[in-house]
Design an enzyme around this catalytic site. Structure first.
Site, PDB file in Angstrom:
ATOM      1  N   CYS A 147      46.554  45.281  48.958  1.00 17.20           N
ATOM      2  CA  CYS A 147      46.560  44.736  47.594  1.00 17.20           C
ATOM      3  C   CYS A 147      46.937  45.846  46.622  1.00 17.20           C
ATOM      4  CB  CYS A 147      45.185  44.166  47.244  1.00 17.20           C
ATOM      5  SG  CYS A 147      45.170  43.367  45.603  1.00 17.20           S
ATOM      6  N   GLY A 150      44.232  40.599  48.805  1.00 18.39           N
ATOM      7  CA  GLY A 150      45.429  40.348  48.004  1.00 18.39           C
ATOM      8  C   GLY A 150      45.154  39.646  46.695  1.00 18.39           C
ATOM      9  N   GLU A 151      46.108  39.749  45.787  1.00 19.12           N
ATOM     10  CA  GLU A 151      46.066  39.030  44.513  1.00 19.12           C
ATOM     11  C   GLU A 151      46.862  37.732  44.712  1.00 19.12           C
ATOM     12  OE1 GLU A 151      44.829  38.720  41.430  1.00 19.12           O
ATOM     13  OE2 GLU A 151      46.290  37.107  41.229  1.00 19.12           O
ATOM     14  N   GLU A 184      42.569  39.898  56.916  1.00 15.59           N
ATOM     15  CA  GLU A 184      41.259  39.337  57.254  1.00 15.59           C
ATOM     16  C   GLU A 184      41.148  37.890  56.779  1.00 15.59           C
ATOM     17  OE1 GLU A 184      38.647  43.426  56.698  1.00 15.59           O
ATOM     18  OE2 GLU A 184      38.242  41.698  55.435  1.00 15.59           O
ATOM     19  N   SER A 191      41.872  32.286  43.619  1.00 12.82           N
ATOM     20  CA  SER A 191      41.221  33.336  42.850  1.00 12.82           C
ATOM     21  C   SER A 191      42.247  34.360  42.357  1.00 12.82           C
ATOM     22  CB  SER A 191      40.189  34.013  43.764  1.00 12.82           C
ATOM     23  OG  SER A 191      39.716  35.185  43.181  1.00 12.82           O
ATOM     24  N   CYS A 196      35.350  41.930  51.423  1.00 14.80           N
ATOM     25  CA  CYS A 196      36.803  41.998  51.491  1.00 14.80           C
ATOM     26  C   CYS A 196      37.331  43.354  51.983  1.00 14.80           C
ATOM     27  CB  CYS A 196      37.311  41.703  50.084  1.00 14.80           C
ATOM     28  SG  CYS A 196      39.055  41.693  49.895  1.00 14.80           S
ATOM     29  N   SER A 217      38.447  36.559  38.599  1.00 15.57           N
ATOM     30  CA  SER A 217      37.541  37.657  38.941  1.00 15.57           C
ATOM     31  C   SER A 217      37.389  38.526  37.702  1.00 15.57           C
ATOM     32  CB  SER A 217      38.118  38.467  40.105  1.00 15.57           C
ATOM     33  OG  SER A 217      38.247  37.625  41.238  1.00 15.57           O
ATOM     34  N   LEU A 218      36.318  38.328  36.981  1.00 17.42           N
ATOM     35  CA  LEU A 218      36.144  38.997  35.682  1.00 17.42           C
ATOM     36  C   LEU A 218      35.495  40.369  35.863  1.00 17.42           C
ATOM     37  CD1 LEU A 218      36.767  38.182  32.764  1.00 17.42           C
ATOM     38  CD2 LEU A 218      34.416  37.357  32.574  1.00 17.42           C
ATOM     39  N   HIS A 219      34.327  40.377  36.437  1.00 14.75           N
ATOM     40  CA  HIS A 219      33.592  41.592  36.826  1.00 14.75           C
ATOM     41  C   HIS A 219      33.129  42.471  35.675  1.00 14.75           C
ATOM     42  CE1 HIS A 219      34.830  40.136  40.608  1.00 14.75           C
ATOM     43  NE2 HIS A 219      35.957  40.793  40.725  1.00 14.75           N
ATOM     44  N   CYS A 230      36.864  47.803  45.884  1.00 17.60           N
ATOM     45  CA  CYS A 230      37.388  46.924  46.924  1.00 17.60           C
ATOM     46  C   CYS A 230      38.097  47.701  48.029  1.00 17.60           C
ATOM     47  CB  CYS A 230      38.350  45.924  46.288  1.00 17.60           C
ATOM     48  SG  CYS A 230      39.158  44.877  47.494  1.00 17.60           S
ATOM     49  N   CYS A 262      37.694  31.510  53.974  1.00 16.81           N
ATOM     50  CA  CYS A 262      38.237  32.422  52.961  1.00 16.81           C
ATOM     51  C   CYS A 262      39.484  33.058  53.565  1.00 16.81           C
ATOM     52  CB  CYS A 262      37.195  33.484  52.606  1.00 16.81           C
ATOM     53  SG  CYS A 262      37.817  34.708  51.430  1.00 16.81           S
ATOM     54  N   CYS A 320      41.381  47.410  42.342  1.00 14.19           N
ATOM     55  CA  CYS A 320      39.976  47.253  41.919  1.00 14.19           C
ATOM     56  C   CYS A 320      39.135  48.333  42.613  1.00 14.19           C
ATOM     57  CB  CYS A 320      39.458  45.860  42.261  1.00 14.19           C
ATOM     58  SG  CYS A 320      40.451  44.551  41.514  1.00 14.19           S
ATOM     59  N   ASN A 335      28.472  44.265  48.091  1.00 15.68           N
ATOM     60  CA  ASN A 335      28.197  44.649  49.470  1.00 15.68           C
ATOM     61  C   ASN A 335      28.765  46.062  49.627  1.00 15.68           C
ATOM     62  OD1 ASN A 335      27.164  43.898  51.911  1.00 15.68           O
ATOM     63  ND2 ASN A 335      28.864  42.548  52.474  1.00 15.68           N
TER      64      ASN A 335
HETATM   65  S1  SF4 Z   1      39.271  42.570  44.594  1.00 17.44           S
HETATM   66 FE1  SF4 Z   1      41.019  41.252  45.128  1.00 17.44          FE
HETATM   67  S2  SF4 Z   1      42.554  41.765  43.555  1.00 17.44           S
HETATM   68 FE2  SF4 Z   1      41.040  43.418  43.484  1.00 17.44          FE
HETATM   69  S3  SF4 Z   1      41.885  44.982  44.862  1.00 17.44           S
HETATM   70 FE3  SF4 Z   1      40.515  43.677  46.089  1.00 17.44          FE
HETATM   71  S4  SF4 Z   1      41.852  42.145  47.022  1.00 17.44           S
HETATM   72 FE4  SF4 Z   1      42.968  43.070  45.304  1.00 17.44          FE
END
Ligand code: SF4
Length: 350
Positions: free
Chosen positions: A111, A160-161, A91, A192, A334, A215-217, A118, A104, A115, A291
Protein backbone atom coordinates in the site's frame (compact mmCIF):
# COMPACT_ATOMS: atom_id res chain seq x y z
CA UNK A 1 3.68 -21.40 -13.47
CA UNK A 2 0.38 -21.92 -15.33
CA UNK A 3 -2.06 -19.05 -15.85
CA UNK A 4 -5.35 -19.14 -13.95
CA UNK A 5 -8.53 -19.92 -15.89
CA UNK A 6 -10.20 -17.22 -13.80
CA UNK A 7 -7.67 -14.69 -15.08
CA UNK A 8 -9.03 -15.03 -18.62
CA UNK A 9 -11.84 -12.78 -19.76
CA UNK A 10 -15.03 -14.42 -21.00
CA UNK A 11 -14.09 -13.78 -24.67
CA UNK A 12 -10.64 -15.28 -24.04
CA UNK A 13 -12.20 -18.42 -22.53
CA UNK A 14 -14.53 -18.80 -25.50
CA UNK A 15 -11.67 -18.28 -27.92
CA UNK A 16 -9.55 -20.91 -26.17
CA UNK A 17 -12.41 -23.43 -26.22
CA UNK A 18 -13.08 -22.74 -29.89
CA UNK A 19 -9.41 -23.18 -30.79
CA UNK A 20 -9.35 -26.43 -28.81
CA UNK A 21 -12.42 -27.65 -30.71
CA UNK A 22 -15.02 -27.42 -27.95
CA UNK A 23 -18.43 -25.68 -27.97
CA UNK A 24 -18.91 -22.40 -26.13
CA UNK A 25 -21.39 -23.85 -23.58
CA UNK A 26 -18.42 -25.56 -21.95
CA UNK A 27 -17.33 -22.14 -20.61
CA UNK A 28 -20.54 -21.82 -18.61
CA UNK A 29 -20.22 -25.39 -17.41
CA UNK A 30 -16.69 -24.72 -16.12
CA UNK A 31 -17.80 -21.55 -14.32
CA UNK A 32 -20.70 -23.39 -12.70
CA UNK A 33 -18.25 -25.94 -11.35
CA UNK A 34 -16.08 -23.16 -9.93
CA UNK A 35 -18.93 -21.04 -8.52
CA UNK A 36 -21.53 -23.61 -7.48
CA UNK A 37 -19.45 -26.79 -7.32
CA UNK A 38 -16.59 -25.06 -5.45
CA UNK A 39 -14.15 -26.84 -7.74
CA UNK A 40 -10.54 -25.77 -7.47
CA UNK A 41 -9.26 -28.24 -10.06
CA UNK A 42 -10.42 -29.33 -13.52
CA UNK A 43 -10.25 -32.99 -12.50
CA UNK A 44 -13.32 -32.46 -10.33
CA UNK A 45 -15.43 -31.28 -13.29
CA UNK A 46 -16.66 -34.76 -13.99
CA UNK A 47 -19.26 -33.96 -16.64
CA UNK A 48 -16.61 -32.41 -18.91
CA UNK A 49 -15.01 -34.76 -21.47
CA UNK A 50 -11.87 -36.29 -20.00
CA UNK A 51 -9.80 -34.99 -22.93
CA UNK A 52 -10.97 -31.43 -22.21
CA UNK A 53 -10.24 -31.74 -18.50
CA UNK A 54 -6.74 -33.01 -19.28
CA UNK A 55 -6.10 -30.24 -21.78
CA UNK A 56 -7.34 -27.56 -19.37
CA UNK A 57 -5.25 -28.97 -16.53
CA UNK A 58 -2.17 -29.06 -18.78
CA UNK A 59 -2.51 -25.38 -19.66
CA UNK A 60 -4.22 -23.75 -16.69
CA UNK A 61 -4.83 -23.79 -12.98
CA UNK A 62 -8.32 -22.79 -11.91
CA UNK A 63 -6.91 -20.17 -9.50
CA UNK A 64 -3.70 -18.25 -10.16
CA UNK A 65 -3.41 -17.22 -6.47
CA UNK A 66 -2.04 -20.04 -4.34
CA UNK A 67 -2.38 -20.44 -0.61
CA UNK A 68 1.00 -19.76 0.99
CA UNK A 69 -0.22 -19.79 4.59
CA UNK A 70 -3.43 -20.47 6.47
CA UNK A 71 -3.74 -19.61 10.15
CA UNK A 72 -6.70 -20.69 12.25
CA UNK A 73 -7.70 -18.68 15.28
CA UNK A 74 -9.39 -20.14 18.33
CA UNK A 75 -12.38 -17.85 17.59
CA UNK A 76 -12.95 -19.42 14.13
CA UNK A 77 -11.19 -16.69 12.15
CA UNK A 78 -9.00 -18.03 9.33
CA UNK A 79 -6.37 -15.83 7.79
CA UNK A 80 -4.78 -16.63 4.45
CA UNK A 81 -1.70 -15.35 2.70
CA UNK A 82 -2.10 -15.86 -1.05
CA UNK A 83 0.88 -15.92 -3.40
CA UNK A 84 0.73 -14.71 -7.00
CA UNK A 85 3.71 -16.87 -8.04
CA UNK A 86 5.71 -13.78 -8.96
CA UNK A 87 6.87 -12.64 -5.54
CA UNK A 88 3.63 -10.89 -4.59
CA UNK A 89 1.64 -11.83 -1.53
CA UNK A 90 -1.62 -10.59 -0.11
CA UNK A 91 -3.80 -11.31 2.85
CA UNK A 92 -7.48 -12.10 3.23
CA UNK A 93 -9.52 -13.22 6.20
CA UNK A 94 -12.56 -15.44 6.80
CA UNK A 95 -14.65 -14.53 9.85
CA UNK A 96 -17.57 -16.89 10.37
CA UNK A 97 -19.92 -16.49 13.30
CA UNK A 98 -23.31 -17.96 14.18
CA UNK A 99 -25.34 -15.75 11.87
CA UNK A 100 -23.05 -14.45 9.16
CA UNK A 101 -19.85 -15.22 7.31
CA UNK A 102 -17.77 -12.12 6.67
CA UNK A 103 -14.62 -11.93 4.62
CA UNK A 104 -12.04 -9.17 4.54
CA UNK A 105 -10.22 -8.86 1.23
CA UNK A 106 -7.31 -6.86 -0.18
CA UNK A 107 -7.34 -4.52 -3.15
CA UNK A 108 -3.60 -4.07 -3.66
CA UNK A 109 -0.30 -5.81 -2.92
CA UNK A 110 1.33 -3.52 -0.40
CA UNK A 111 0.00 0.00 0.00
CA UNK A 112 1.27 3.46 -0.83
CA UNK A 113 -0.74 5.40 1.74
CA UNK A 114 1.89 5.14 4.49
CA UNK A 115 -0.41 5.00 7.53
CA UNK A 116 2.12 4.92 10.34
CA UNK A 117 0.48 2.14 12.36
CA UNK A 118 -0.02 -0.29 9.45
CA UNK A 119 2.19 -3.25 8.49
CA UNK A 120 0.77 -3.39 4.95
CA UNK A 121 2.48 -0.20 3.92
CA UNK A 122 5.95 -0.98 5.28
CA UNK A 123 7.29 -1.98 1.86
CA UNK A 124 5.20 0.51 -0.13
CA UNK A 125 2.80 -0.25 -2.95
CA UNK A 126 3.73 -3.13 -5.22
CA UNK A 127 0.73 -3.22 -7.54
CA UNK A 128 -3.04 -3.14 -7.91
CA UNK A 129 -4.78 -6.50 -7.75
CA UNK A 130 -6.61 -7.54 -10.89
CA UNK A 131 -10.37 -8.04 -11.02
CA UNK A 132 -9.78 -11.80 -11.09
CA UNK A 133 -7.49 -11.71 -8.05
CA UNK A 134 -10.11 -9.82 -6.04
CA UNK A 135 -12.72 -12.42 -7.02
CA UNK A 136 -10.32 -15.28 -6.28
CA UNK A 137 -9.89 -14.15 -2.68
CA UNK A 138 -13.63 -14.40 -2.04
CA UNK A 139 -13.95 -17.78 -3.77
CA UNK A 140 -10.88 -19.19 -2.00
CA UNK A 141 -12.21 -18.13 1.40
CA UNK A 142 -15.72 -19.38 0.54
CA UNK A 143 -14.29 -22.77 -0.43
CA UNK A 144 -12.96 -23.23 3.10
CA UNK A 145 -16.50 -23.24 4.46
CA UNK A 146 -18.66 -26.32 4.92
CA UNK A 147 -21.03 -26.84 1.93
CA UNK A 148 -24.09 -25.50 3.75
CA UNK A 149 -22.45 -22.14 4.49
CA UNK A 150 -21.43 -19.32 2.19
CA UNK A 151 -20.10 -15.78 2.37
CA UNK A 152 -22.74 -13.25 3.45
CA UNK A 153 -20.72 -10.06 3.96
CA UNK A 154 -17.56 -8.60 2.43
CA UNK A 155 -15.35 -5.78 3.66
CA UNK A 156 -12.68 -4.42 1.33
CA UNK A 157 -10.48 -3.46 4.22
CA UNK A 158 -7.42 -5.64 3.82
CA UNK A 159 -4.19 -4.61 2.22
CA UNK A 160 -4.28 -1.54 0.00
CA UNK A 161 -6.27 1.63 -0.58
CA UNK A 162 -9.47 0.35 -2.19
CA UNK A 163 -10.40 3.50 -4.07
CA UNK A 164 -6.95 3.66 -5.69
CA UNK A 165 -7.99 0.49 -7.55
CA UNK A 166 -11.62 1.29 -8.33
CA UNK A 167 -11.32 0.24 -11.98
CA UNK A 168 -10.55 -3.36 -11.02
CA UNK A 169 -12.47 -3.43 -7.75
CA UNK A 170 -15.93 -2.45 -8.95
CA UNK A 171 -16.14 -5.06 -11.76
CA UNK A 172 -15.01 -7.71 -9.25
CA UNK A 173 -17.61 -6.71 -6.65
CA UNK A 174 -20.30 -6.38 -9.31
CA UNK A 175 -19.60 -9.94 -10.47
CA UNK A 176 -19.53 -11.30 -6.90
CA UNK A 177 -22.89 -9.65 -6.21
CA UNK A 178 -24.44 -10.81 -9.51
CA UNK A 179 -26.53 -13.94 -9.94
CA UNK A 180 -23.68 -15.42 -12.01
CA UNK A 181 -21.42 -14.94 -9.00
CA UNK A 182 -22.30 -15.40 -5.35
CA UNK A 183 -25.46 -13.27 -5.38
CA UNK A 184 -24.47 -11.24 -2.32
CA UNK A 185 -26.44 -8.03 -1.81
CA UNK A 186 -24.37 -4.96 -2.68
CA UNK A 187 -25.48 -3.48 0.66
CA UNK A 188 -23.45 -6.17 2.40
CA UNK A 189 -20.18 -5.24 0.69
CA UNK A 190 -18.36 -2.38 2.40
CA UNK A 191 -15.62 -0.44 0.64
CA UNK A 192 -13.08 1.23 2.90
CA UNK A 193 -10.86 4.21 2.10
CA UNK A 194 -8.47 6.55 3.89
CA UNK A 195 -10.36 9.30 2.07
CA UNK A 196 -9.46 10.19 -1.52
CA UNK A 197 -11.99 12.93 -2.35
CA UNK A 198 -12.01 12.52 -6.15
CA UNK A 199 -12.44 8.76 -5.88
CA UNK A 200 -15.19 9.09 -3.26
CA UNK A 201 -17.10 11.27 -5.70
CA UNK A 202 -16.40 8.87 -8.55
CA UNK A 203 -17.78 5.97 -6.49
CA UNK A 204 -20.86 8.05 -5.63
CA UNK A 205 -21.45 8.67 -9.34
CA UNK A 206 -21.33 4.94 -10.16
CA UNK A 207 -24.80 4.32 -8.78
CA UNK A 208 -23.98 1.24 -6.75
CA UNK A 209 -25.24 0.26 -3.30
CA UNK A 210 -21.87 -0.52 -1.70
CA UNK A 211 -21.59 1.07 1.77
CA UNK A 212 -18.57 3.33 2.27
CA UNK A 213 -16.29 3.36 5.30
CA UNK A 214 -13.79 6.17 5.77
CA UNK A 215 -10.74 5.38 7.88
CA UNK A 216 -10.58 8.60 9.88
CA UNK A 217 -8.37 7.67 12.85
CA UNK A 218 -8.05 11.29 13.97
CA UNK A 219 -10.43 14.23 14.01
CA UNK A 220 -7.78 16.90 14.46
CA UNK A 221 -5.98 17.79 11.18
CA UNK A 222 -2.48 17.95 12.69
CA UNK A 223 -2.82 14.51 14.27
CA UNK A 224 -4.34 13.02 11.12
CA UNK A 225 -1.41 14.45 9.11
CA UNK A 226 0.92 12.46 11.35
CA UNK A 227 -1.01 9.19 11.35
CA UNK A 228 -2.09 9.19 7.69
CA UNK A 229 0.54 11.01 5.62
CA UNK A 230 -1.75 11.28 2.57
CA UNK A 231 -3.85 13.65 4.69
CA UNK A 232 -1.08 16.29 4.38
CA UNK A 233 -1.82 16.45 0.68
CA UNK A 234 -5.57 15.97 0.80
CA UNK A 235 -6.63 17.72 4.01
CA UNK A 236 -9.32 16.67 6.46
CA UNK A 237 -11.77 19.35 5.28
CA UNK A 238 -11.64 17.97 1.73
CA UNK A 239 -12.26 14.43 2.98
CA UNK A 240 -15.30 15.53 4.98
CA UNK A 241 -16.60 17.60 2.09
CA UNK A 242 -16.34 14.56 -0.20
CA UNK A 243 -18.08 12.45 2.44
CA UNK A 244 -20.92 14.99 2.59
CA UNK A 245 -21.18 14.97 -1.20
CA UNK A 246 -21.28 11.16 -1.14
CA UNK A 247 -24.15 11.23 1.35
CA UNK A 248 -25.99 13.82 -0.69
CA UNK A 249 -25.64 11.81 -3.91
CA UNK A 250 -26.35 8.34 -2.53
CA UNK A 251 -28.36 9.01 0.64
CA UNK A 252 -26.28 6.40 2.42
CA UNK A 253 -24.78 6.86 5.86
CA UNK A 254 -21.00 6.66 6.05
CA UNK A 255 -19.16 4.63 8.66
CA UNK A 256 -16.03 6.22 10.11
CA UNK A 257 -13.37 3.76 11.18
CA UNK A 258 -11.23 4.92 14.08
CA UNK A 259 -8.24 2.87 15.20
CA UNK A 260 -7.52 3.62 18.84
CA UNK A 261 -3.78 3.90 19.45
CA UNK A 262 -2.85 3.86 23.12
CA UNK A 263 -1.85 7.35 24.33
CA UNK A 264 -2.02 8.83 20.80
CA UNK A 265 -5.61 9.37 19.70
CA UNK A 266 -7.58 7.76 22.52
CA UNK A 267 -7.78 10.66 24.96
CA UNK A 268 -10.89 12.52 26.00
CA UNK A 269 -9.99 15.54 23.87
CA UNK A 270 -9.77 13.24 20.82
CA UNK A 271 -13.25 11.87 21.49
CA UNK A 272 -14.60 15.39 21.87
CA UNK A 273 -12.94 16.47 18.59
CA UNK A 274 -14.42 13.44 16.81
CA UNK A 275 -17.92 14.03 18.16
CA UNK A 276 -17.74 17.68 17.12
CA UNK A 277 -16.48 16.81 13.64
CA UNK A 278 -19.38 14.42 13.06
CA UNK A 279 -22.08 16.51 14.76
CA UNK A 280 -24.89 17.17 12.29
CA UNK A 281 -23.67 14.47 9.93
CA UNK A 282 -25.42 11.11 9.47
CA UNK A 283 -22.53 8.97 10.57
CA UNK A 284 -21.57 5.91 12.55
CA UNK A 285 -18.21 5.41 14.25
CA UNK A 286 -16.54 2.03 14.43
CA UNK A 287 -13.84 2.01 17.10
CA UNK A 288 -11.02 -0.47 16.47
CA UNK A 289 -8.64 -1.08 19.37
CA UNK A 290 -5.16 -1.29 17.82
CA UNK A 291 -3.45 -4.67 17.52
CA UNK A 292 0.30 -4.19 18.16
CA UNK A 293 2.62 -4.84 15.19
CA UNK A 294 6.03 -6.08 16.34
CA UNK A 295 8.00 -3.74 14.08
CA UNK A 296 6.02 -0.64 14.96
CA UNK A 297 6.11 1.55 18.06
CA UNK A 298 2.36 1.98 18.59
CA UNK A 299 0.57 0.42 21.53
CA UNK A 300 -2.85 -1.11 22.07
CA UNK A 301 -5.16 1.14 24.10
CA UNK A 302 -6.17 0.28 27.65
CA UNK A 303 -9.63 -1.30 27.80
CA UNK A 304 -10.81 1.41 30.22
CA UNK A 305 -9.75 4.09 27.72
CA UNK A 306 -11.62 2.36 24.89
CA UNK A 307 -14.80 2.27 26.95
CA UNK A 308 -14.37 5.87 28.10
CA UNK A 309 -13.86 6.98 24.48
CA UNK A 310 -17.04 5.22 23.41
CA UNK A 311 -19.01 6.64 26.32
CA UNK A 312 -17.84 10.16 25.57
CA UNK A 313 -18.96 9.82 21.94
CA UNK A 314 -22.32 8.46 23.00
CA UNK A 315 -22.79 11.23 25.54
CA UNK A 316 -22.20 13.75 22.77
CA UNK A 317 -24.78 12.07 20.53
CA UNK A 318 -22.48 10.13 18.18
CA UNK A 319 -23.55 6.67 17.03
CA UNK A 320 -20.68 4.32 17.90
CA UNK A 321 -19.73 0.67 18.29
CA UNK A 322 -16.51 -1.05 19.28
CA UNK A 323 -15.39 -3.63 16.75
CA UNK A 324 -15.09 -7.10 18.17
CA UNK A 325 -11.46 -8.15 18.11
CA UNK A 326 -11.06 -11.29 16.06
CA UNK A 327 -8.07 -13.48 15.32
CA UNK A 328 -5.70 -11.82 17.77
CA UNK A 329 -3.86 -15.10 18.22
CA UNK A 330 -3.07 -15.35 14.49
CA UNK A 331 -1.71 -11.88 13.72
CA UNK A 332 -4.97 -10.89 12.06
CA UNK A 333 -4.26 -7.17 11.85
CA UNK A 334 -3.66 -5.87 8.37
CA UNK A 335 -0.34 -6.94 6.86
CA UNK A 336 1.13 -8.68 9.89
CA UNK A 337 1.04 -12.28 8.70
CA UNK A 338 2.40 -11.45 5.25
CA UNK A 339 5.35 -9.63 6.88
CA UNK A 340 6.06 -12.59 9.08
CA UNK A 341 5.92 -14.98 6.12
CA UNK A 342 8.23 -12.74 4.10
CA UNK A 343 10.76 -12.75 6.90
CA UNK A 344 10.64 -16.53 7.15
CA UNK A 345 11.25 -17.17 3.49
CA UNK A 346 13.92 -16.15 1.04
CA UNK A 347 11.26 -15.03 -1.43
CA UNK A 348 11.09 -11.54 0.02
CA UNK A 349 8.42 -9.29 -1.39
CA UNK A 350 10.17 -6.11 -0.35
S1 SF4 B 1 -4.32 1.28 6.82
FE1 SF4 B 1 -5.07 0.75 4.76
S2 SF4 B 1 -4.66 2.62 3.56
FE2 SF4 B 1 -3.43 2.81 5.43
S3 SF4 B 1 -1.43 1.96 4.85
FE3 SF4 B 1 -2.64 0.28 5.73
S4 SF4 B 1 -3.58 -0.75 3.98
FE4 SF4 B 1 -2.90 1.28 3.30
Amino acid sequence: MKPGWLDLTEPQRLEWLKAAGYPSFRAGQIMRWIVEGRADSFERMTDLPKALRDRLAAEFDVFSLKMAECRDSSDGTRKLVLDDGQGGRLECVLMPDDKRVSVCISSQIGCGMGCVFCASTLGGLKRNLTTSEIIQQVLTLRNLLPPERTVSHIVVMGMGESLANLDNLIPALDWICSSAGLGISQRRVTISTVGLPDKIRKLASMDRQYPLAISLHAARPELRDKLIPVNQRVGLDAVMQAADDYFETTGRQITYEYILLGGVNDRDEDAVALARLLAGRKAHVNLIPYNSVGELEWKAPATADVLAFRDRLQDMGTSVTIRKRRGRDIDAACGQLRRELDRRTSNMVH
